[in-house]
Motif scaffolding. Structure first.
Motif, mmCIF file in Angstrom:
data_model
loop_
_atom_site.group_PDB
_atom_site.id
_atom_site.type_symbol
_atom_site.label_atom_id
_atom_site.label_comp_id
_atom_site.label_asym_id
_atom_site.label_seq_id
_atom_site.Cartn_x
_atom_site.Cartn_y
_atom_site.Cartn_z
ATOM 1 N N GLN A 1 81.820 30.827 44.340
ATOM 2 C CA GLN A 1 82.996 30.100 43.833
ATOM 3 C C GLN A 1 83.807 30.978 42.876
ATOM 4 O OE1 GLN A 1 82.514 26.952 40.850
ATOM 5 N NE2 GLN A 1 83.508 25.542 42.303
ATOM 6 N N ASN A 2 83.133 31.647 41.953
ATOM 7 C CA ASN A 2 83.832 32.494 40.981
ATOM 8 C C ASN A 2 84.526 33.676 41.657
ATOM 9 O OD1 ASN A 2 82.999 30.849 38.899
ATOM 10 N ND2 ASN A 2 81.288 32.140 38.290
ATOM 11 N N ARG B 1 87.542 32.367 43.554
ATOM 12 C CA ARG B 1 88.591 31.999 42.581
ATOM 13 C C ARG B 1 89.340 33.245 42.104
ATOM 14 N NH1 ARG B 1 85.838 30.912 37.340
ATOM 15 N NH2 ARG B 1 85.882 33.197 37.441
ATOM 16 N N ASP B 2 88.600 34.269 41.717
ATOM 17 C CA ASP B 2 89.239 35.480 41.199
ATOM 18 C C ASP B 2 90.080 36.165 42.279
ATOM 19 O OD1 ASP B 2 88.001 34.955 38.815
ATOM 20 O OD2 ASP B 2 86.409 36.445 39.081
ATOM 21 N N LEU C 1 93.283 34.007 42.750
ATOM 22 C CA LEU C 1 94.202 34.133 41.616
ATOM 23 C C LEU C 1 94.964 35.456 41.683
ATOM 24 C CD1 LEU C 1 92.028 32.669 38.702
ATOM 25 C CD2 LEU C 1 94.139 31.684 39.623
ATOM 26 N N ASN D 1 85.059 22.561 45.854
ATOM 27 C CA ASN D 1 86.500 22.765 46.007
ATOM 28 C C ASN D 1 87.306 22.331 44.786
ATOM 29 O OD1 ASN D 1 86.842 24.113 48.489
ATOM 30 N ND2 ASN D 1 86.406 22.225 49.611
ATOM 31 N N LEU E 1 87.468 25.035 42.396
ATOM 32 C CA LEU E 1 88.450 26.063 42.747
ATOM 33 C C LEU E 1 89.875 25.565 42.528
ATOM 34 C CD1 LEU E 1 87.044 27.546 46.086
ATOM 35 C CD2 LEU E 1 87.338 28.781 43.938
ATOM 36 N N GLU E 2 90.121 24.340 42.941
ATOM 37 C CA GLU E 2 91.490 23.818 42.926
ATOM 38 C C GLU E 2 92.052 23.703 41.513
ATOM 39 O OE1 GLU E 2 90.474 21.327 46.979
ATOM 40 O OE2 GLU E 2 90.811 20.229 45.113
ATOM 41 N N LEU F 1 93.276 27.122 40.196
ATOM 42 C CA LEU F 1 94.360 27.596 41.054
ATOM 43 C C LEU F 1 95.642 26.809 40.790
ATOM 44 C CD1 LEU F 1 92.488 28.124 44.455
ATOM 45 C CD2 LEU F 1 93.108 29.853 42.767
ATOM 46 N N THR G 1 97.770 23.159 45.656
ATOM 47 C CA THR G 1 96.436 22.839 46.162
ATOM 48 C C THR G 1 96.466 21.525 46.932
ATOM 49 O OG1 THR G 1 95.842 21.698 44.110
ATOM 50 C CG2 THR G 1 95.282 24.048 44.272
#
Length: 377
Positions: free
Chosen positions: A69-70, A73-74, A77, A93, A96-97, A100, A107
């Motif tokens: 997940q991390n 995400r990175d 982004l 999710n 993440l959303e 973001l 999203t």
């Protein structure tokens, strides 16, 4: 896009089938399965990494899942995609959303979590995470409108895929089953954890049914080779290796269409069985520690999707300690023997099918295009 299991892969593929013609050169990537890949989707991690269910089961894999997940995400982004679409898998999710969306990336979430069944307080978390929600049940629209969250009802995708009148004879011929056989389909779940906890009770029920009627035939579709291997091992460990269950690789829809009754784990598959207009018994077992927590978190008397949609027990449910081989077998036997009951269930599920029917691919694709400012003509 992120889909966390086979049902999400199927839902996402329906969206992609409507979206790809409008965005032929778009780069779709994230986490998904084979059905999404058919539309040019690129999976950055195997979807199976996310296919874990149950509080303590998730904790055992927490470090790996959180790391994925991390990292995603990175990456997003930095990439700043036109949009992020989370398909089910709400805990992963929404995590993440939220960052973001805070960073200005639109999203969308496809399929609402069951806030109408349990953990209604999540609506505040959803409002922070989601620019637009796609819902598959008509009653969900009002929930999100009241919360001020943009929402579109797109229908239930499988209501289009599954025919209103399934061809039972063709399904049986495809599976090499006789037209006059009485057939029970056994679906203990697609996740490894579901198979682990449901197999002994489900196959034990088949054993008891076979003792009542030795002519009964049993089929058990598996989501993959790993699931089949675990299912076979658990049958052996439970002393049920001699129960005549024919194991299929995939082909769950053919098994549902062919069946006279279905023993199915609670989840998306219950609604698929309903769309095939089949009598079913819903069972579910999980890690005892998870059950001790989750049993206090619901506020509806039903867990099966068909019963929730109907707002009554159209089909029986047996959870945790109640899901014994004898109880499951007795309930299936009643459905096999009572033709009036069978006709009533078929009628209710036919009504349900009509209510859920929409052009999901088109409706969901239009919502995505609007979100990214690329509305189709």
């Amino acid at each position: 896009m992120v889909a966390g299991e086979s049902s999400g892969d199927l839902l996402a593929s329906r969206l992609l089938s409507g979206l790809r013609p409008h965005l032929p050169h778009a780069d779709f990537h994230g986490i998904g399965g084979a059905r999404m890949a058919a539309y040019g989707f690129r999976s950055d991690w195997p979807m199976e990494k996310l296919s874990v269910r149950g509080l303590f089961e998730v904790l055992a894999h927490y470090r790996e899942i959180k790391g994925i997940q991390n990292a995603l995400r990175d990456r997003l982004l930095a990439e700043r995609p036109a949009a992020f679409i989370g398909v089910d898998a709400p805990d992963f999710n929404f995590g993440l959303e939220t960052p973001l969306r805070a960073a200005g990336i639109p999203t969308m979430h496809f399929i609402s979590p069951s806030i109408w069944a349990w953990r209604a307080g999540r609506i505040k978390k959803i409002a922070k995470a989601v620019s637009h929600m796609l819902v598959v049940f008509p009653f969900e629209e009002e929930i999100y409108r009241k919360a001020g969250i943009p929402v579109t009802y797109v229908g239930y995708p499988l209501a289009e895929v599954i025919p209103m009148e399934p061809d039972v004879t063709a399904a049986r011929l495809t599976l090499g089953l006789a037209p006059r056989d009485r057939i029970v389909a056994i679906l203990p779940g697609s996740r490894m954890s579901e198979i682990k906890y449901n197999t002994a009770a489900f196959v034990g029920a088949a054993q008891r049914l076979q003792q009542r009627d030795p002519s009964l035939r049993f089929v058990a579709p598996m989501a993959g080779e790993a699931q089949e291997a675990l299912f076979r091992n658990l049958m052996r460990e439970a002393g049920l290796a001699d129960v005549p269950v024919r194991i299929l690789q995939g082909r769950s829809h053919e098994a549902m269409a062919a069946a006279d009754a279905v023993l199915v784990a609670s989840g998306t598959a219950t609604l698929e069985v309903a769309l095939f207009k089949k009598p079913m018994v819903i069972g579910y077992k999980m890690l005892p520690a998870s059950w001790a927590i989750l049993k206090h978190m619901g506020y509806q008397p039903w867990v099966g999707l068909p019963n929730i949609l109907a707002q009554e027990f159209v089909v029986p449910e047996f959870l945790q300690h109640a899901a014994t081989p004898d109880a499951l077998a007795d309930a299936i036997w009643i459905q096999l023997e009572d033709e009036v009951l069978r006709a009533r269930i078929r009628h209710r599920f036919n009504e349900m099918h009509h209510a859920l029917l929409r052009d999901t691919a088109r409706e969901s694709a239009q919502a995505v295009l609007k979100l990214i400012g690329r509305e189709a003509a």
